[in-house]
Design a protein around this motif. Structure first.
Motif, PDB file in Angstrom:
ATOM      1  N   ASN A   1      -0.652 -14.567 -13.991  1.00 52.93           N
ATOM      2  CA  ASN A   1       0.572 -13.955 -13.480  1.00 52.93           C
ATOM      3  C   ASN A   1       0.587 -13.981 -11.956  1.00 52.93           C
ATOM      4  O   ASN A   1      -0.428 -14.218 -11.315  1.00 52.93           O
ATOM      5  CB  ASN A   1       0.684 -12.506 -13.969  1.00 52.93           C
ATOM      6  N   SER A   2       1.714 -13.671 -11.413  1.00 53.88           N
ATOM      7  CA  SER A   2       1.874 -13.634  -9.966  1.00 53.88           C
ATOM      8  C   SER A   2       1.203 -12.391  -9.391  1.00 53.88           C
ATOM      9  O   SER A   2       1.208 -11.330 -10.012  1.00 53.88           O
ATOM     10  CB  SER A   2       3.372 -13.606  -9.629  1.00 53.88           C
ATOM     11  N   ASP A   3       0.645 -12.549  -8.194  1.00 54.67           N
ATOM     12  CA  ASP A   3       0.090 -11.378  -7.512  1.00 54.67           C
ATOM     13  C   ASP A   3       1.046 -10.915  -6.408  1.00 54.67           C
ATOM     14  O   ASP A   3       0.633 -10.327  -5.419  1.00 54.67           O
ATOM     15  CB  ASP A   3      -1.307 -11.672  -6.962  1.00 54.67           C
ATOM     16  N   SER A   4       2.328 -11.150  -6.618  1.00 55.72           N
ATOM     17  CA  SER A   4       3.335 -10.731  -5.650  1.00 55.72           C
ATOM     18  C   SER A   4       3.381  -9.206  -5.563  1.00 55.72           C
ATOM     19  O   SER A   4       2.965  -8.507  -6.491  1.00 55.72           O
ATOM     20  CB  SER A   4       4.721 -11.248  -6.053  1.00 55.72           C
ATOM     21  N   ASP A   5       3.888  -8.722  -4.455  1.00 55.67           N
ATOM     22  CA  ASP A   5       3.994  -7.274  -4.273  1.00 55.67           C
ATOM     23  C   ASP A   5       4.811  -6.636  -5.387  1.00 55.67           C
ATOM     24  O   ASP A   5       4.466  -5.567  -5.893  1.00 55.67           O
ATOM     25  CB  ASP A   5       4.624  -6.950  -2.911  1.00 55.67           C
ATOM     26  N   GLU A   6       5.884  -7.298  -5.797  1.00 58.10           N
ATOM     27  CA  GLU A   6       6.744  -6.747  -6.842  1.00 58.10           C
ATOM     28  C   GLU A   6       5.997  -6.642  -8.177  1.00 58.10           C
ATOM     29  O   GLU A   6       6.118  -5.649  -8.892  1.00 58.10           O
ATOM     30  CB  GLU A   6       8.008  -7.611  -7.001  1.00 58.10           C
ATOM     31  N   ASN A   7       5.202  -7.650  -8.494  1.00 61.33           N
ATOM     32  CA  ASN A   7       4.437  -7.622  -9.742  1.00 61.33           C
ATOM     33  C   ASN A   7       3.356  -6.545  -9.694  1.00 61.33           C
ATOM     34  O   ASN A   7       3.130  -5.842 -10.684  1.00 61.33           O
ATOM     35  CB  ASN A   7       3.821  -8.996 -10.032  1.00 61.33           C
ATOM     36  N   ILE A   8       2.691  -6.404  -8.563  1.00 65.23           N
ATOM     37  CA  ILE A   8       1.656  -5.371  -8.428  1.00 65.23           C
ATOM     38  C   ILE A   8       2.294  -3.989  -8.535  1.00 65.23           C
ATOM     39  O   ILE A   8       1.739  -3.095  -9.175  1.00 65.23           O
ATOM     40  CB  ILE A   8       0.873  -5.540  -7.106  1.00 65.23           C
ATOM     41  N   LYS A   9       3.461  -3.824  -7.954  1.00 67.76           N
ATOM     42  CA  LYS A   9       4.192  -2.553  -8.074  1.00 67.76           C
ATOM     43  C   LYS A   9       4.462  -2.247  -9.546  1.00 67.76           C
ATOM     44  O   LYS A   9       4.258  -1.116  -9.999  1.00 67.76           O
ATOM     45  CB  LYS A   9       5.505  -2.631  -7.295  1.00 67.76           C
TER      46      LYS A   9
ATOM     47  N   TYR B   1       0.847  -1.198   0.000  1.00 64.63           N
ATOM     48  CA  TYR B   1       0.000   0.000   0.000  1.00 64.63           C
ATOM     49  C   TYR B   1       0.884   1.250   0.000  1.00 64.63           C
ATOM     50  O   TYR B   1       0.668   2.175  -0.790  1.00 64.63           O
ATOM     51  CB  TYR B   1      -0.926   0.004   1.223  1.00 64.63           C
ATOM     52  N   ASN B   2       1.870   1.283   0.884  1.00 61.12           N
ATOM     53  CA  ASN B   2       2.762   2.445   0.974  1.00 61.12           C
ATOM     54  C   ASN B   2       3.538   2.667  -0.318  1.00 61.12           C
ATOM     55  O   ASN B   2       3.709   3.805  -0.758  1.00 61.12           O
ATOM     56  CB  ASN B   2       3.720   2.287   2.157  1.00 61.12           C
ATOM     57  N   THR B   3       3.984   1.575  -0.936  1.00 54.57           N
ATOM     58  CA  THR B   3       4.705   1.683  -2.211  1.00 54.57           C
ATOM     59  C   THR B   3       3.800   2.261  -3.297  1.00 54.57           C
ATOM     60  O   THR B   3       4.191   3.166  -4.034  1.00 54.57           O
ATOM     61  CB  THR B   3       5.223   0.298  -2.644  1.00 54.57           C
ATOM     62  N   CYS B   4       2.581   1.728  -3.386  1.00 56.53           N
ATOM     63  CA  CYS B   4       1.642   2.196  -4.422  1.00 56.53           C
ATOM     64  C   CYS B   4       1.230   3.647  -4.187  1.00 56.53           C
ATOM     65  O   CYS B   4       1.102   4.416  -5.146  1.00 56.53           O
ATOM     66  CB  CYS B   4       0.419   1.281  -4.476  1.00 56.53           C
TER      67      CYS B   4
ATOM     68  N   GLU C   1      -9.418   3.864   0.730  1.00 58.23           N
ATOM     69  CA  GLU C   1     -10.316   2.809   0.252  1.00 58.23           C
ATOM     70  C   GLU C   1     -10.099   2.549  -1.237  1.00 58.23           C
ATOM     71  O   GLU C   1     -10.024   1.394  -1.672  1.00 58.23           O
ATOM     72  CB  GLU C   1     -11.770   3.192   0.509  1.00 58.23           C
ATOM     73  N   ALA C   2      -9.982   3.607  -2.028  1.00 58.37           N
ATOM     74  CA  ALA C   2      -9.795   3.449  -3.468  1.00 58.37           C
ATOM     75  C   ALA C   2      -8.469   2.750  -3.780  1.00 58.37           C
ATOM     76  O   ALA C   2      -8.428   1.845  -4.622  1.00 58.37           O
ATOM     77  CB  ALA C   2      -9.845   4.809  -4.167  1.00 58.37           C
ATOM     78  N   LEU C   3      -7.396   3.133  -3.087  1.00 62.35           N
ATOM     79  CA  LEU C   3      -6.099   2.502  -3.351  1.00 62.35           C
ATOM     80  C   LEU C   3      -6.107   1.045  -2.904  1.00 62.35           C
ATOM     81  O   LEU C   3      -5.600   0.172  -3.607  1.00 62.35           O
ATOM     82  CB  LEU C   3      -4.964   3.265  -2.668  1.00 62.35           C
ATOM     83  N   THR C   4      -6.706   0.765  -1.767  1.00 62.32           N
ATOM     84  CA  THR C   4      -6.824  -0.621  -1.300  1.00 62.32           C
ATOM     85  C   THR C   4      -7.603  -1.448  -2.315  1.00 62.32           C
ATOM     86  O   THR C   4      -7.214  -2.578  -2.648  1.00 62.32           O
ATOM     87  CB  THR C   4      -7.515  -0.654   0.082  1.00 62.32           C
ATOM     88  N   ASN C   5      -8.681  -0.889  -2.836  1.00 64.54           N
ATOM     89  CA  ASN C   5      -9.482  -1.583  -3.842  1.00 64.54           C
ATOM     90  C   ASN C   5      -8.723  -1.751  -5.157  1.00 64.54           C
ATOM     91  O   ASN C   5      -8.839  -2.787  -5.824  1.00 64.54           O
ATOM     92  CB  ASN C   5     -10.798  -0.854  -4.085  1.00 64.54           C
ATOM     93  N   LEU C   6      -7.945  -0.740  -5.543  1.00 65.94           N
ATOM     94  CA  LEU C   6      -7.134  -0.850  -6.755  1.00 65.94           C
ATOM     95  C   LEU C   6      -6.103  -1.968  -6.625  1.00 65.94           C
ATOM     96  O   LEU C   6      -5.878  -2.737  -7.567  1.00 65.94           O
ATOM     97  CB  LEU C   6      -6.415   0.472  -7.041  1.00 65.94           C
ATOM     98  N   ILE C   7      -5.473  -2.048  -5.466  1.00 59.31           N
ATOM     99  CA  ILE C   7      -4.490  -3.109  -5.227  1.00 59.31           C
ATOM    100  C   ILE C   7      -5.166  -4.472  -5.333  1.00 59.31           C
ATOM    101  O   ILE C   7      -4.648  -5.384  -5.999  1.00 59.31           O
ATOM    102  CB  ILE C   7      -3.794  -2.915  -3.863  1.00 59.31           C
ATOM    103  N   SER C   8      -6.327  -4.615  -4.714  1.00 56.69           N
ATOM    104  CA  SER C   8      -7.063  -5.888  -4.798  1.00 56.69           C
ATOM    105  C   SER C   8      -7.436  -6.203  -6.240  1.00 56.69           C
ATOM    106  O   SER C   8      -7.337  -7.349  -6.688  1.00 56.69           O
ATOM    107  CB  SER C   8      -8.331  -5.831  -3.948  1.00 56.69           C
ATOM    108  N   PHE C   9      -7.883  -5.184  -6.969  1.00 55.96           N
ATOM    109  CA  PHE C   9      -8.245  -5.377  -8.374  1.00 55.96           C
ATOM    110  C   PHE C   9      -7.030  -5.836  -9.176  1.00 55.96           C
ATOM    111  O   PHE C   9      -7.131  -6.763  -9.989  1.00 55.96           O
ATOM    112  CB  PHE C   9      -8.820  -4.086  -8.957  1.00 55.96           C
ATOM    113  N   MET C  10      -5.893  -5.179  -8.973  1.00 60.46           N
ATOM    114  CA  MET C  10      -4.673  -5.529  -9.709  1.00 60.46           C
ATOM    115  C   MET C  10      -4.236  -6.957  -9.384  1.00 60.46           C
ATOM    116  O   MET C  10      -3.787  -7.688 -10.267  1.00 60.46           O
ATOM    117  CB  MET C  10      -3.546  -4.551  -9.395  1.00 60.46           C
ATOM    118  N   LYS C  11      -4.371  -7.358  -8.121  1.00 57.48           N
ATOM    119  CA  LYS C  11      -4.021  -8.737  -7.745  1.00 57.48           C
ATOM    120  C   LYS C  11      -4.941  -9.725  -8.450  1.00 57.48           C
ATOM    121  O   LYS C  11      -4.474 -10.737  -8.973  1.00 57.48           O
ATOM    122  CB  LYS C  11      -4.101  -8.913  -6.226  1.00 57.48           C
TER     123      LYS C  11
END
Length: 176
Positions: A103-111, A55-58, A85-95
């Motif tokens: 693809n992997s839903d690793s933190d590095e891939n989401i970044k 979350y902090n990285t994004c 809330e929007a960023l948390t939801n975006l991260i979930s969507f990207m995963k």
């Protein structure tokens, strides 16, 4: 029948709240979650967990994106909650998107996905280019991703093909 814990109930509600395109009234689910949390007498604290490193990285990537656009990010009160809330939801969507594409839903891939999102912003139609608040990005994420993948939007292609057709017609009329 198995007893369902309060934590499980709120997790299920969170899953549906994070998919506003799948439900007609996400605000109803938020109200239900609020009621469940109130009924728990504080056993589960809403938003008590610290933001994850992802979350902090994004959020850092988003802040840099705004800075590159020459815009400051000032968050307070309701706006801060909406952005979180929007960023948390975006991260979930990207995963979910990463997993659904194999693809992997690793933190590095989401970044990397967030970096691609913000570095490709200029490919978007003017309407979406102006939608730079996190809640706006989340609401439009499917269209934004489609435009980034396709390079140009369908409407731009239609406009360009229409212009080309009109130009051909004008040239053929002037040749006649």
């Amino acid at each position: 029948m198995k007893k369902v814990s309060l934590e499980d109930k709120t997790k299920v509600l969170d899953v549906y709240i994070k998919r506003p395109h799948c439900i007609e009234h996400p605000e109803v689910l938020r109200a239900i979650k609020s009621d469940v949390l109130k009924a728990s007498n504080g056993k589960v604290k809403k938003g008590s967990e610290a933001p994850s490193p992802l979350y902090n990285t994004c959020m850092g990537l988003y802040r840099q994106f705004l800075k590159d656009q020459g815009l400051p990010l000032k968050l307070d009160g309701k706006k801060a909650r909406d952005y979180k809330e929007a960023l948390t939801n975006l991260i979930s969507f990207m995963k979910s998107l990463a997993k659904s594409n194999g693809n992997s839903d690793s933190d590095e891939n989401i970044k990397r996905l967030f970096e691609k999102l913000f570095s490709s912003w200029e490919q978007l139609e003017d309407f979406h280019k102006k939608q730079i608040q996190l809640p706006q990005i989340y609401r439009n994420i499917e269209e934004i991703i489609t435009q980034i993948k396709n390079g140009n939007s369908t409407t731009t292609k239609v406009r360009d093909s229409y212009k080309a057709g009109v130009l051909r017609d004008l040239q053929s009329e002037s040749d006649a």
